[in-house]
Design an enzyme around this catalytic site. Structure first.
Site, PDB file in Angstrom:
ATOM      1  N   ARG A   1      66.917  28.010  32.981  1.00 36.84           N
ATOM      2  CA  ARG A   1      66.060  29.174  33.197  1.00 36.84           C
ATOM      3  C   ARG A   1      64.583  28.812  33.148  1.00 36.84           C
ATOM      4  O   ARG A   1      63.780  29.289  33.955  1.00 36.84           O
ATOM      5  CB  ARG A   1      66.380  30.262  32.164  1.00 36.84           C
ATOM      6  CG  ARG A   1      65.551  31.536  32.266  1.00 36.84           C
ATOM      7  CD  ARG A   1      65.326  32.020  33.677  1.00 36.84           C
ATOM      8  NE  ARG A   1      66.540  32.121  34.468  1.00 36.84           N
ATOM      9  CZ  ARG A   1      66.569  32.166  35.780  1.00 36.84           C
ATOM     10  NH1 ARG A   1      65.443  32.078  36.493  1.00 36.84           N
ATOM     11  NH2 ARG A   1      67.700  32.264  36.427  1.00 36.84           N
TER      12      ARG A   1
ATOM     13  N   LYS B   1      41.827  35.551  37.754  1.00 38.85           N
ATOM     14  CA  LYS B   1      42.875  36.556  37.534  1.00 38.85           C
ATOM     15  C   LYS B   1      44.206  35.818  37.460  1.00 38.85           C
ATOM     16  O   LYS B   1      44.945  35.705  38.450  1.00 38.85           O
ATOM     17  CB  LYS B   1      42.870  37.587  38.657  1.00 38.85           C
ATOM     18  CG  LYS B   1      41.617  38.462  38.667  1.00 38.85           C
ATOM     19  CD  LYS B   1      41.634  39.461  39.807  1.00 38.85           C
ATOM     20  CE  LYS B   1      40.372  40.307  39.814  1.00 38.85           C
ATOM     21  NZ  LYS B   1      40.346  41.266  40.945  1.00 38.85           N
TER      22      LYS B   1
ATOM     23  N   LYS C   1      27.442  37.714  37.356  1.00 41.55           N
ATOM     24  CA  LYS C   1      28.166  38.820  37.970  1.00 41.55           C
ATOM     25  C   LYS C   1      27.411  40.139  37.804  1.00 41.55           C
ATOM     26  O   LYS C   1      26.319  40.165  37.224  1.00 41.55           O
ATOM     27  CB  LYS C   1      29.575  38.900  37.372  1.00 41.55           C
ATOM     28  CG  LYS C   1      30.412  37.649  37.687  1.00 41.55           C
ATOM     29  CD  LYS C   1      31.779  37.702  37.049  1.00 41.55           C
ATOM     30  CE  LYS C   1      32.672  38.766  37.651  1.00 41.55           C
ATOM     31  NZ  LYS C   1      33.018  38.467  39.058  1.00 41.55           N
TER      32      LYS C   1
ATOM     33  N   GLU D   1      26.626  36.833  42.121  1.00 46.31           N
ATOM     34  CA  GLU D   1      27.372  37.883  42.820  1.00 46.31           C
ATOM     35  C   GLU D   1      26.389  38.955  43.268  1.00 46.31           C
ATOM     36  O   GLU D   1      25.623  39.484  42.452  1.00 46.31           O
ATOM     37  CB  GLU D   1      28.413  38.480  41.867  1.00 46.31           C
ATOM     38  CG  GLU D   1      29.223  39.618  42.440  1.00 46.31           C
ATOM     39  CD  GLU D   1      30.176  40.208  41.410  1.00 46.31           C
ATOM     40  OE1 GLU D   1      29.981  41.381  41.033  1.00 46.31           O
ATOM     41  OE2 GLU D   1      31.096  39.486  40.965  1.00 46.31           O
TER      42      GLU D   1
ATOM     43  N   ASP E   1      30.065  40.376  47.312  1.00 47.29           N
ATOM     44  CA  ASP E   1      31.129  41.123  46.648  1.00 47.29           C
ATOM     45  C   ASP E   1      31.451  42.433  47.352  1.00 47.29           C
ATOM     46  O   ASP E   1      30.577  43.283  47.555  1.00 47.29           O
ATOM     47  CB  ASP E   1      30.721  41.409  45.199  1.00 47.29           C
ATOM     48  CG  ASP E   1      31.837  42.040  44.393  1.00 47.29           C
ATOM     49  OD1 ASP E   1      32.989  41.586  44.524  1.00 47.29           O
ATOM     50  OD2 ASP E   1      31.564  42.988  43.639  1.00 47.29           O
TER      51      ASP E   1
END
Length: 277
Positions: free
Chosen positions: A89, A126, A158, A186, A207
């Site tokens: 597994r 992410k 950002k 960004e 962005d």
């Protein structure tokens, strides 16, 4: 894969009293691992490491990034029956998940290559906590770019950084961190892209801009003589379905969180082929 990682994964799967695998007689056995669908395989090194730790010999001529057809054998295994079942597994989870990412990435790279030989397809941060390095390796196996592995790899300014201190102050502060780290900013408008490029940013991320907005921004940077001094990355709202439109814009990088978090596991199985009877 580190020994401590393997042991942590095995501990999670086996628990304190493995009553399932120990039901069978522990005699020599052989098995094959194969894919039930076309895919770009990834997780070869991780699967082999798990098998080796459990005393199972795993043989393969494949490497991460190999393109497979349904029915192709990935590994031939030899070892004790209990050990093969214990590896099953965990090995299939790694192969299925990472091959899904590699397959998704390869499909996106193929789309972009029809319109550009130089545009990179990159993932983002992410990722699944604890297995980021494996997921990013799968992106690389599919022909993609890993982007930064963590917050230490590069300075990315950002939207929330900009809200707290503004673009100019943020870039000035970033320059003090280290001369070895690239600075990415960004932006959400052509004006901010020009400002960041003029201040010497290495990379500008456009962005959530639509393809037409991106082309317009690139044109303005070109007019001001700033286009060739900076890498342009498009990010936000880009999927496999609309990727072609972004590939035609002329950006240097297209980053997609969906390479990882929207990838589908590949159906991969293990089958005992010789039970030693």
């Amino acid at each position: 894969m580190l020994i401590k990682e393997i042991e942590s994964f095995i501990e999670e799967d086996l628990g304190y009293d493995d009553v399932s695998c120990t039901l069978v007689p522990d005699r020599p056995a052989e098995a094959v691992i194969f894919t039930k669908e076309d895919c770009t395989v990834s997780g070869i090194t991780e699967a082999a490491a798990i098998c080796s730790y459990l005393g199972v010999k795993a043989e393969t001529d494949l490497k991460d990034g190999s393109r497979l057809k349904a029915g192709d054998i990935i590994f031939r295994l030899r070892g004790g029956a209990v050990s093969i079942l214990r590896a099953e597994r965990l090995v299939l989870n790694f192969l299925g998940h990472l091959s899904g990412i590699a397959t998704q990435t390869q499909a996106c790279v193929d789309i972009v290559r029809r319109h550009s030989e130089t545009t990179r397809v990159a993932c983002t941060r992410k990722t699944t906590p604890g297995i980021r390095k494996f997921e990013k390796k799968a992106v690389i196996a599919g022909g993609g770019d890993s982007h930064r592995f963590n917050l230490s790899d590069a300075v990315m300014i950002k939207d929330n950084h900009i809200k707290l201190m503004g673009i100019e102050a943020a870039i000035r502060a970033a320059r003090k961190s280290s001369f070895t780290r690239k600075i990415e900013v960004e932006v959400e408008s052509a004006g901010d892209a020009v400002l960041a490029a003029g201040m010497g940013a290495d990379i500008i991320m456009l962005d959530n801009m639509k393809p037409e907005e991106i082309r317009n921004t690139l044109g303005i940077l070109e007019e001001k003589g700033l286009r060739n001094s900076v890498l342009i990355e498009a990010s936000g709202g880009i999927s496999r379905e609309n990727l072609e439109q972004y590939a035609k814009t002329g950006v240097d990088v297209i980053s997609m969180g969906s390479l990882i978090h929207k990838s589908r596991w590949i159906d991969i199985s293990l089958e005992i082929v010789d039970s030693g009877n």
